[in-house]
Design a protein around this motif. Structure first.
Motif, PDB file in Angstrom:
ATOM      1  N   VAL C 392       0.853  -1.187   0.000  1.00 48.12           N
ATOM      2  CA  VAL C 392       0.000   0.000   0.000  1.00 48.12           C
ATOM      3  C   VAL C 392       0.889   1.237   0.000  1.00 48.12           C
ATOM      4  O   VAL C 392       1.781   1.369   0.845  1.00 48.12           O
ATOM      5  CB  VAL C 392      -0.930   0.004   1.226  1.00 48.12           C
ATOM      6  N   VAL C 393       0.667   2.118  -0.955  1.00 50.01           N
ATOM      7  CA  VAL C 393       1.431   3.361  -1.046  1.00 50.01           C
ATOM      8  C   VAL C 393       0.553   4.487  -0.524  1.00 50.01           C
ATOM      9  O   VAL C 393      -0.593   4.640  -0.968  1.00 50.01           O
ATOM     10  CB  VAL C 393       1.845   3.647  -2.500  1.00 50.01           C
ATOM     11  N   ALA C 394       1.080   5.263   0.432  1.00 54.12           N
ATOM     12  CA  ALA C 394       0.249   6.323   1.009  1.00 54.12           C
ATOM     13  C   ALA C 394       1.112   7.431   1.575  1.00 54.12           C
ATOM     14  O   ALA C 394       2.215   7.196   2.064  1.00 54.12           O
ATOM     15  CB  ALA C 394      -0.631   5.748   2.114  1.00 54.12           C
ATOM     16  N   ARG C 395       0.588   8.635   1.502  1.00 53.56           N
ATOM     17  CA  ARG C 395       1.153   9.740   2.258  1.00 53.56           C
ATOM     18  C   ARG C 395       0.914   9.487   3.737  1.00 53.56           C
ATOM     19  O   ARG C 395      -0.127   8.925   4.110  1.00 53.56           O
ATOM     20  CB  ARG C 395       0.449  11.041   1.860  1.00 53.56           C
ATOM     21  N   ALA C 396       1.827   9.930   4.585  1.00 55.36           N
ATOM     22  CA  ALA C 396       1.641   9.763   6.029  1.00 55.36           C
ATOM     23  C   ALA C 396       0.453  10.602   6.495  1.00 55.36           C
ATOM     24  O   ALA C 396       0.090  11.592   5.854  1.00 55.36           O
ATOM     25  CB  ALA C 396       2.915  10.171   6.764  1.00 55.36           C
ATOM     26  N   GLY C 397      -0.142  10.190   7.583  1.00 54.73           N
ATOM     27  CA  GLY C 397      -1.175  11.019   8.214  1.00 54.73           C
ATOM     28  C   GLY C 397      -2.593  10.541   7.998  1.00 54.73           C
ATOM     29  O   GLY C 397      -3.544  11.253   8.339  1.00 54.73           O
ATOM     30  N   ILE C 398      -2.771   9.347   7.448  1.00 54.45           N
ATOM     31  CA  ILE C 398      -4.139   8.909   7.184  1.00 54.45           C
ATOM     32  C   ILE C 398      -4.938   8.594   8.460  1.00 54.45           C
ATOM     33  O   ILE C 398      -6.117   8.918   8.529  1.00 54.45           O
ATOM     34  CB  ILE C 398      -4.145   7.739   6.178  1.00 54.45           C
ATOM     35  N   PRO C 399      -4.316   7.996   9.489  1.00 53.04           N
ATOM     36  CA  PRO C 399      -5.116   7.764  10.708  1.00 53.04           C
ATOM     37  C   PRO C 399      -5.730   9.056  11.260  1.00 53.04           C
ATOM     38  O   PRO C 399      -6.901   9.079  11.658  1.00 53.04           O
ATOM     39  CB  PRO C 399      -4.108   7.153  11.678  1.00 53.04           C
ATOM     40  N   ALA C 400      -4.951  10.142  11.235  1.00 53.32           N
ATOM     41  CA  ALA C 400      -5.483  11.418  11.735  1.00 53.32           C
ATOM     42  C   ALA C 400      -6.631  11.901  10.846  1.00 53.32           C
ATOM     43  O   ALA C 400      -7.635  12.437  11.319  1.00 53.32           O
ATOM     44  CB  ALA C 400      -4.370  12.463  11.788  1.00 53.32           C
ATOM     45  N   LEU C 401      -6.469  11.670   9.552  1.00 55.69           N
ATOM     46  CA  LEU C 401      -7.518  12.053   8.598  1.00 55.69           C
ATOM     47  C   LEU C 401      -8.812  11.295   8.904  1.00 55.69           C
ATOM     48  O   LEU C 401      -9.907  11.861   8.886  1.00 55.69           O
ATOM     49  CB  LEU C 401      -7.013  11.710   7.196  1.00 55.69           C
ATOM     50  N   LEU C 402      -8.669  10.026   9.229  1.00 55.98           N
ATOM     51  CA  LEU C 402      -9.850   9.226   9.555  1.00 55.98           C
ATOM     52  C   LEU C 402     -10.502   9.725  10.841  1.00 55.98           C
ATOM     53  O   LEU C 402     -11.730   9.824  10.934  1.00 55.98           O
ATOM     54  CB  LEU C 402      -9.465   7.753   9.729  1.00 55.98           C
ATOM     55  N   ASP C 403      -9.657  10.044  11.824  1.00 55.76           N
ATOM     56  CA  ASP C 403     -10.230  10.515  13.089  1.00 55.76           C
ATOM     57  C   ASP C 403     -10.943  11.845  12.919  1.00 55.76           C
ATOM     58  O   ASP C 403     -11.861  12.169  13.655  1.00 55.76           O
ATOM     59  CB  ASP C 403      -9.126  10.648  14.151  1.00 55.76           C
ATOM     60  N   ALA C 404     -10.483  12.646  11.961  1.00 60.60           N
ATOM     61  CA  ALA C 404     -11.101  13.954  11.748  1.00 60.60           C
ATOM     62  C   ALA C 404     -12.366  13.864  10.902  1.00 60.60           C
ATOM     63  O   ALA C 404     -13.034  14.857  10.688  1.00 60.60           O
ATOM     64  CB  ALA C 404     -10.099  14.890  11.056  1.00 60.60           C
ATOM     65  N   TYR C 405     -12.684  12.669  10.428  1.00 61.26           N
ATOM     66  CA  TYR C 405     -13.811  12.539   9.508  1.00 61.26           C
ATOM     67  C   TYR C 405     -15.131  12.856  10.205  1.00 61.26           C
ATOM     68  O   TYR C 405     -15.462  12.241  11.218  1.00 61.26           O
ATOM     69  CB  TYR C 405     -13.855  11.117   8.945  1.00 61.26           C
ATOM     70  N   PRO C 406     -15.860  13.826   9.690  1.00 61.59           N
ATOM     71  CA  PRO C 406     -17.145  14.140  10.325  1.00 61.59           C
ATOM     72  C   PRO C 406     -18.177  13.073  10.009  1.00 61.59           C
ATOM     73  O   PRO C 406     -18.406  12.746   8.860  1.00 61.59           O
ATOM     74  CB  PRO C 406     -17.535  15.486   9.704  1.00 61.59           C
ATOM     75  N   SER C 407     -18.733  12.527  11.064  1.00 64.90           N
ATOM     76  CA  SER C 407     -19.685  11.447  10.873  1.00 64.90           C
ATOM     77  C   SER C 407     -21.067  12.051  10.711  1.00 64.90           C
ATOM     78  O   SER C 407     -21.800  12.229  11.664  1.00 64.90           O
ATOM     79  CB  SER C 407     -19.618  10.535  12.086  1.00 64.90           C
ATOM     80  N   ARG C 408     -21.394  12.431   9.499  1.00 62.38           N
ATOM     81  CA  ARG C 408     -22.680  13.091   9.268  1.00 62.38           C
ATOM     82  C   ARG C 408     -23.475  12.345   8.210  1.00 62.38           C
ATOM     83  O   ARG C 408     -24.311  12.909   7.538  1.00 62.38           O
ATOM     84  CB  ARG C 408     -22.472  14.521   8.754  1.00 62.38           C
ATOM     85  N   GLU C 409     -23.161  11.082   8.027  1.00 60.10           N
ATOM     86  CA  GLU C 409     -23.842  10.387   6.948  1.00 60.10           C
ATOM     87  C   GLU C 409     -25.343  10.303   7.187  1.00 60.10           C
ATOM     88  O   GLU C 409     -25.780  10.052   8.302  1.00 60.10           O
ATOM     89  CB  GLU C 409     -23.264   8.981   6.782  1.00 60.10           C
ATOM     90  N   PRO C 410     -26.116  10.531   6.143  1.00 57.99           N
ATOM     91  CA  PRO C 410     -27.567  10.463   6.299  1.00 57.99           C
ATOM     92  C   PRO C 410     -27.999   9.053   6.678  1.00 57.99           C
ATOM     93  O   PRO C 410     -27.332   8.075   6.350  1.00 57.99           O
ATOM     94  CB  PRO C 410     -28.096  10.839   4.914  1.00 57.99           C
ATOM     95  N   VAL C 411     -29.095   8.971   7.393  1.00 55.80           N
ATOM     96  CA  VAL C 411     -29.627   7.673   7.800  1.00 55.80           C
ATOM     97  C   VAL C 411     -31.021   7.535   7.203  1.00 55.80           C
ATOM     98  O   VAL C 411     -31.845   8.444   7.306  1.00 55.80           O
ATOM     99  CB  VAL C 411     -29.704   7.558   9.338  1.00 55.80           C
ATOM    100  N   HIS C 412     -31.256   6.407   6.551  1.00 51.91           N
ATOM    101  CA  HIS C 412     -32.552   6.160   5.918  1.00 51.91           C
ATOM    102  C   HIS C 412     -33.320   5.121   6.715  1.00 51.91           C
ATOM    103  O   HIS C 412     -32.738   4.144   7.187  1.00 51.91           O
ATOM    104  CB  HIS C 412     -32.352   5.680   4.480  1.00 51.91           C
ATOM    105  N   LEU C 413     -34.603   5.348   6.844  1.00 49.90           N
ATOM    106  CA  LEU C 413     -35.443   4.384   7.544  1.00 49.90           C
ATOM    107  C   LEU C 413     -35.576   3.116   6.705  1.00 49.90           C
ATOM    108  O   LEU C 413     -35.573   3.168   5.484  1.00 49.90           O
ATOM    109  CB  LEU C 413     -36.835   4.971   7.790  1.00 49.90           C
ATOM    110  N   ASP C 414     -35.711   1.999   7.392  1.00 50.13           N
ATOM    111  CA  ASP C 414     -35.986   0.713   6.726  1.00 50.13           C
ATOM    112  C   ASP C 414     -34.944   0.349   5.673  1.00 50.13           C
ATOM    113  O   ASP C 414     -35.264  -0.295   4.682  1.00 50.13           O
ATOM    114  CB  ASP C 414     -37.382   0.728   6.062  1.00 50.13           C
ATOM    115  N   THR C 415     -33.733   0.815   5.862  1.00 51.33           N
ATOM    116  CA  THR C 415     -32.662   0.433   4.962  1.00 51.33           C
ATOM    117  C   THR C 415     -31.612  -0.285   5.786  1.00 51.33           C
ATOM    118  O   THR C 415     -31.075   0.291   6.726  1.00 51.33           O
ATOM    119  CB  THR C 415     -32.032   1.674   4.298  1.00 51.33           C
ATOM    120  N   PRO C 416     -31.329  -1.544   5.472  1.00 50.87           N
ATOM    121  CA  PRO C 416     -30.371  -2.276   6.296  1.00 50.87           C
ATOM    122  C   PRO C 416     -29.029  -1.550   6.336  1.00 50.87           C
ATOM    123  O   PRO C 416     -28.555  -1.047   5.310  1.00 50.87           O
ATOM    124  CB  PRO C 416     -30.250  -3.625   5.583  1.00 50.87           C
ATOM    125  N   VAL C 417     -28.426  -1.470   7.513  1.00 54.55           N
ATOM    126  CA  VAL C 417     -27.123  -0.827   7.635  1.00 54.55           C
ATOM    127  C   VAL C 417     -26.086  -1.739   7.002  1.00 54.55           C
ATOM    128  O   VAL C 417     -26.078  -2.936   7.207  1.00 54.55           O
ATOM    129  CB  VAL C 417     -26.786  -0.584   9.116  1.00 54.55           C
TER     130      VAL C 417
END
Lengths: 502, 371, 438
Positions: C392-417
């Motif tokens: 896997v080739v990556a720039r450093a700093g991805i874990p921090a990027l993941l932690d900063a991810y805003p968890s705002r995903e929409p939630v739909h009724l009656d849709t399996p997660v």
């Protein structure tokens, strides 16, 4: 990328920057503008609307007690009295359009309605109002006038049509402006029509940025609805509604004045948005898309004339699949048409490596491929381009100037791309004059294609397979589920409008 | 939390009374988890509304009285007659659910938090009560105990406790606004964690708290309630992780100057310090502004003003498109052909230069169609 | 070695048990459908070939629905090769020219219409082609790569069959659309679901089998991939530790060699680049991907597996990325001797297999994560194509990027997660990569 750069340029200069060189939206000669307000906290309780076709004389509709259902239906009836005559007035002259490869003739109105609302919230208001009205009965316990469910059907038709990329029957002013100009603020802030307009068309002597900041204060510029300003609700509306409930004689007049005050800035803003878009020179395919809108309008009017049922609450399995197909095809066609109509849109594709522009340096217009069962005309050209050529050999390409011709990328050598052409050259063994690019010609090729696969077959609703729950209980399309084709849309396999060349 | 951290947070806030976390502010932790400014100010209990007002960028959201009245009316309807409507909904939604047992309202009485919490623990630790209204929960947030007063019912079905959220947004033809459902789901997840801490503190099995919550909303255009099941496993996992990260508020404080404070300066937090000085202090605590903050944080308008001239103010997608170059002036300089100040931006600069050329060419009408 | 061999035969026995159960369900005919979940490289094609032959043996005409022409040709080749007396039809577009691997079989007939195929025992075509067939029904269908197929595509072909076997990998990319499909979310026949999702929502009682063994992934990868991407359907590697091994021939010189040697030793390597925010086509990262492939080839490597020992040639190496422009950048950076290395997007790498893969991490160089870049299926496809190792080739700093991810995903009724959550899967994989570093 280009639109991002335009935003940065707008932020730096303080005024919005164009994203297009032409208009991609048909601006109807006689639009109907509707600015609705709804009561906070309810699913859909219309509070007021300014509506009309004359910018100097909007009709104000008010529901003095939005929780009162009789008043709500009175509002619907009053709105129907504005909207239905407008729709009927579009049903004047007709034209004949060849259909089914010239074997038949289709008739369509020369005009169609175009309803403008301030923002996507306005579209949602139209959709919800349509949903709440179209199943109302004209008999039974709470009868309503026939115009009410009829309005519901039309509003639903408009809201459904607004989902179709490139349609112009129901227009959200913010979306239309945002597709043509980039502001120096974010998309979140662009949702506010007064602020968006301030960037595009700032008042004399002010920067867009400064005017937009001022336009954000709800005390100065009321929001463009359908949600009201909570402070207005608290300080003005709630006491007036209470006064109305008490029977205060001046309450209706004061309510109307207060709501007019909230609505008028948005009314003016929608008209300014219309003026801005109408002033743009239209792109070459705008008229063709409007023609499809007119087809849809004609079809739905006929459906209602024949006593057709209101749209079901949900698309059936078959209707959903068919609609998704229509939406996807419209999206692909619209993307292609915009790129072909507008060099600035095309530039974005060039930047992304999905299109390139260059000069023809070699051409073999009479080349014949005889490796197959029968020899076929397959001219080859070599295009020298300064754009980076990252496309893989075998990629299918199209040129804006030659929409009927398909090109395949054969190879890339440095700055030279070799293309093999097929189609759009006439029926002979040699290509018609001008159909194959000549040496020295500057050409553009893109990966955008509207290669129409054969019309897909969908099962009839009564043949819905077991994998999808089997046939719906009521395949006729009545309430609540079912209905295959949405009336008003051309059948799924109908051939597209021809794209004018050049 | 160590005394030094508590003392440091108290100094950050100044003498004003602390504003307590609630489910909404905890939920906001997942909305912009990397904003140090929000993390420190919330941990310190700073009144962000007052602060924003003071520095000249008041928050612009409020709730309409009509919405509040409607919300209360709907909740009353759901809970009327001994929660009859709620019991019927739950029984119909979860077949086999026995919710006929006693209901208890833990919200009445003037008891203090500790006493109410103890009572809630006793009631929800046992298994006699089918419905518990207005429980008082507690959650450890950045080392502090935060009391949560959910306006919710915990409902016991087949031995498991379910969080019930009563919301006044509609479910129309089976669908609801996905953003509103998402907000409700995160809040419900906060309560799930609170309920689990409460069970664990009382020696009961925390896993008896279900990650399936029940969302009660008005159906279609009327006021009749309907219920949907929300699967909260994702939200619970995200909140857990963010709450663990929050324990690092001490690290954030360590990066700040020893005398850092957003105290307004006067007696008991009354304003005395010049607003400019307060804003200057705030500037030392990095914000991570995104346009989405405008709908979620009291300080957002101030942060936006601070972010003027940055590509962040144009939105994350635009900034990404611009190759991650942080400010607008640099973007335009690169577009004009200026050499990159930072070698890591050389590539972005080249792309911007080419983009600017293509844009100018198209706008100048150079690309009139051939043929 | 007897232990390792024993383990392999146990794995084979477990896999055969599941396959037998699948075929027994088909033969019993109690259910209209049978679903088989197959993790990466779990012998899905083998199952399809066997099922096709067994169904043919009963005399029932069978249609096979695959998603791409390449998949159709693969299946035709495998079935025709497995039984040269079985008559096969290859349904195709009018301008299709049989590929050599189809043309070489005398028991395969190619035509654009079923009527021109002379009633073969098994007819194979793409879903798009089957959708144009308006007549006829087949007692049995086998739907391959059913998780890649959209529900609306299934709607169009389902009238053609009475019963069906659905086979696919649930960890792969979800179907997508270019338009807003919000009006159908929550509806049980939402056309944006996968074919399997729509099938199971309307037929929840159908038997669901899971192939338990990945014959592609080595033990170093099976555990990681299963835990990160298949939390509800664990699987194991079909080979014992040490059976798959590879080593580079030439001497190490620089950081590329360190990365490759780590990959040879552990089956994984993270090639970390200095942190930077870059355009998507990050030239340094693209160059690193290309250089790793080039170095692998120029040093030379030999891979041993349970079947053979052979050099790792360009055909056995793939480079994967999230976006097409990244693919173009990597491809143009490949040194001439590595020009035959496959470089492609996750979408197009689905279902393919290599010895060594090099992956440009979808979040590398970004300031913000987005739902697209976090999608678990994308990362799963990229990190489960290899038989030996994945770099896997990556720039450093991805874990921090993941932690900063805003968890705002929409939630739909009656849709399996959908599980796994991409955010959690990314964390899990990065933690594993960090642990194997050097």
């Amino acid at each position: 990328m280009l639109s991002a750069l335009a935003r940065a340029q707008a932020a730096a200069t303080g005024v919005a920057q164009p994203l297009t060189t032409v208009g991609h939206l048909h601006a109807a000669a006689a639009p109907l503008v509707c600015v609705p307000l709804a009561l906070a906290g309810e699913t859909l309780a219309p509070l007021a609307a300014l509506v009309g076709t004359d910018r100097a004389a909007p009709r104000l509709l008010v529901v003095p007690q939005p929780r009162n259902r009789d008043l709500r239906f009175a509002f619907a009836a009053a709105l129907a009295a504005e909207v239905l005559p407008y729709l009927d007035a579009r049903r004047g002259a007709t034209e004949d359009v060849p259909a089914d490869r010239g074997r038949q003739v289709r008739v369509r109105y020369l005009d169609a309605p175009q309803v403008w609302v301030p923002n996507p919230g306005g579209v949602e208001f139209v959709r919800l109002l349509g949903r709440s009205l179209r199943f109302r009965r004209t008999d039974g316990e709470h009868p309503v006038p026939a115009a009410v469910p009829r309005l519901g059907c039309w509003l639903t038709f408009l809201a459904d049509r607004a989902e179709l990329p490139g349609s112009a029957l129901l227009v959200a002013a913010t979306a239309a402006l945002g597709a043509h100009w980039a502001t120096g603020q974010s998309a979140v802030e662009d949702a506010h029509l007064p602020a968006l307009l301030a960037w595009i068309d700032p008042p004399e002597g002010r920067t867009g940025a400064g005017a937009a900041a001022a336009a954000e204060d709800p005390a100065v510029t009321p929001p463009a609805g359908p949600a009201t300003d909570p402070a207005f609700d608290r300080d003005v509306l709630a006491p007036l509604v209470a006064a109305y409930d008490r029977g205060a004689p001046d309450a209706p007049g004061r309510l109307a004045a207060a709501l007019r005050g909230q609505l008028t800035p948005a009314w003016d803003a929608v008209w300014r948005a219309y003026d801005l878009l109408a002033a743009l020179p239209p792109g070459a395919t705008v008229a063709a898309r409007w023609g499809q809108d007119r087809d849809a309008f004609t079809g739905y009017a006929a459906h209602l004339d024949e006593g057709g049922l209101p749209q079901p609450r949900h698309d059936s399995a078959v209707a959903a699949a068919a609609r998704l197909h229509r939406l996807e095809r419209a999206a692909a066609t619209y993307a292609l048409q915009r790129a072909y109509d507008d060099p600035l849109v095309l530039a974005d594709h060039r930047l992304a490596g999905e299109a390139f522009r260059g000069e023809v340096v070699l051409a073999d217009p009479t080349r014949v491929d005889d490796s197959g069962r029968r020899p076929v005309l397959r001219p080859r050209i070599t295009v020298r381009s300064a754009d980076p050529l990252h496309l893989a050999p075998g990629t299918a390409l199209c040129a804006p100037g030659r929409p009927k011709q398909r090109a395949t990328l054969v190879s890339v050598e440095g700055r030279d791309a070799v293309l093999e052409l097929r189609g759009g050259m006439g029926r002979g063994r040699t290509p018609e004059a001008g159909s194959v690019p000549e040496v020295g010609e500057v050409v553009t090729y893109t990966t955008l294609t509207d290669a129409f696969a054969p019309a897909p077959a969908f099962p009839a609703p009564e043949d819905t397979p077991w994998t999808h729950g089997g046939p719906p209980a009521d395949p006729a399309g009545g309430d609540p589920r079912g209905g295959a084709e949405v009336p008003g849309d051309p059948p799924a396999g109908a051939p597209p409008e021809p794209v004018p060349a050049g | 939390m160590t005394d030094t951290v508590a003392a440091a947070l108290a100094r950050v806030r100044g003498p004003a009374a602390p504003v307590r976390h609630n489910a909404r502010t905890i939920a906001a932790l997942t909305g912009n988890p990397d904003c140090r400014r929000r993390a420190v100010l919330d941990a310190a209990g700073v009144d962000k509304t007052a602060l924003a007002q003071y520095v000249g960028h008041p928050a612009r959201y409020g709730q309409s009285p009509f919405a509040i009245i409607r919300g209360h009316a709907f909740e009353a309807r759901v809970k009327a007659d001994g929660y009859a409507a709620l019991r019927a909904l739950v029984a119909a939604k979860l077949p086999g659910a026995d919710v006929a047992g006693p209901a208890v309202d833990l919200g009445d009485g003037g008891a203090d938090n500790a006493a109410r919490y103890a009572r809630t623990r006793a009631v929800l630790g046992g298994d006699e009560v089918a419905l518990a209204d207005h429980p008082l929960l507690r959650l450890s947030v950045a080392g502090q105990h935060v009391y949560l007063e959910p306006d919710l019912v915990a409902c016991r079905v087949a031995g498991r406790l379910h969080v019930v959220e009563v919301k006044s947004f509609p479910v129309l033809d089976g669908r609801a606004d996905p953003a509103k459902v998402a907000a409700a789901a995160v809040q419900a997840a906060v309560y799930v964690l609170g309920l689990r801490e409460l069970r664990a503190a009382g020696g009961a099995d925390p896993d008896a708290v279900a990650t399936d919550a029940l969302l009660v909303c008005p159906r279609d255009f009327g006021h009749e309630p309907t219920v949907a099941v929300l699967d909260l496993r994702r939200q619970v996992a995200v909140l857990r992780r963010q709450l663990r990260r929050l324990a690092r508020v001490a690290d954030l404080l360590a990066d700040l100057p020893a005398d850092f404070t957003v105290d307004l300066g006067g007696e008991g937090g009354a304003p005395a310090r010049p607003p400019g000085a307060v804003a200057a202090a705030l500037a030392r605590l990095a914000a991570r502004y995104t346009p989405d903050c405008l709908a979620a944080c009291e300080l957002a308008y101030h942060c936006r003003a601070e972010a003027a001239g940055s590509t962040a103010a144009l939105g994350p997608a635009v900034r990404e498109e611009l190759g991650g170059v942080p400010d607008v002036a640099a973007v335009l300089a690169y577009a004009d052909g200026a050499p990159p100040a930072d070698p890591t931006q050389a590539e972005a600069a080249a792309v911007l230069r080419r983009a600017a050329r293509l844009r100018a060419e198209a706008l100048a009408g150079a690309a009139v169609w051939e043929c | 070695m007897w232990q390792a061999a024993g383990m392999e035969s146990t794995a084979a026995a477990r896999a055969r048990e599941v396959t037998d159960a699948v075929l027994a369900d088909l033969a019993a005919g109690v259910h209209r459908g049978v679903v088989v979940d197959s993790p990466p490289g779990a012998g899905k094609s083998t199952l399809v070939v066997r099922a096709a032959r067994e169904l043919a043996a009963t005399g029932a005409a069978t249609m096979i629905v695959a998603q791409t022409n390449e998949q159709v040709d693969d299946l035709v080749d495998r079935i025709a090769g497995a039984d040269d007396r079985l008559r096969l039809g290859r349904l195709s577009a009018a301008d299709y020219r049989p590929t050599p691997r189809v043309a070489r079989h005398r028991n395969v007939r190619v035509a654009a219409k079923p009527a021109d195929l002379d009633a073969p025992a098994v007819t194979v075509g793409t879903a798009a082609k089957w959708a144009t067939v308006a007549e006829g029904t087949w007692p049995w269908a086998i739907v391959d790569e059913a998780y890649q197929m959209r529900a609306d595509a299934l709607l169009r072909v389902a009238p053609r069959f009475d019963r069906a076997l659905f086979v696919g990998d649930p960890g792969q990319l979800d179907p997508f659309s270019t338009v807003d499909t919000g009006r159908w979310t929550g509806v049980s026949w939402d056309p944006m679901q996968s074919a399997v999702a729509v099938l199971l929502r309307h037929n929840p009682d159908l038997p669901l089998h899971r192939l338990p063994v990945s014959w592609r992934l080595p033990p170093s990868a099976a555990a990681v991939v299963a835990e990160a991407f298949y939390p509800d359907a664990p699987f194991t590697a079909g080979t014992a530790p040490g059976v798959r091994r590879w080593a580079l021939d030439g001497p190490p010189v620089d950081a590329y060699d360190d990365t490759l040697d780590t990959a040879a030793r552990t089956g994984w390597a993270l090639h970390s680049l200095p942190p930077a925010f870059t355009p998507r086509t990050d030239a340094e990262a693209a160059a690193a991907c290309a250089a790793l492939a080039g170095r692998l080839l120029s040093r030379g490597a030999t891979a041993t597996c349970e079947r053979t020992t052979a050099p790792v040639t360009a055909e056995r190496i793939a480079v994967g990325a999230a976006h097409r422009d990244q693919v173009a950048a990597i491809r143009s950076a490949l040194p001439p001797h590595a020009a035959q290395v496959t470089v492609d997007t996750a979408n197009r790498l689905q279902g393919r297999e290599y010895d060594v893969t090099i992956v440009l991490h979808p979040l590398s160089g970004r300031r913000d994560a987005t739902a697209f870049h976090l999608e678990a299926g994308r990362l799963c496809v990229l990190t489960s194509r290899h038989r030996q190792a994945c770099v896997v080739v990556a720039r450093a700093g991805i874990p921090a990027l993941l932690d900063a991810y805003p968890s705002r995903e929409p939630v739909h009724l009656d849709t399996p997660v959908r599980f796994p959550d991409g955010w959690a899967a990314h964390h899990a994989l990065l933690e594993h990569l960090a642990a194997t570093a050097h």
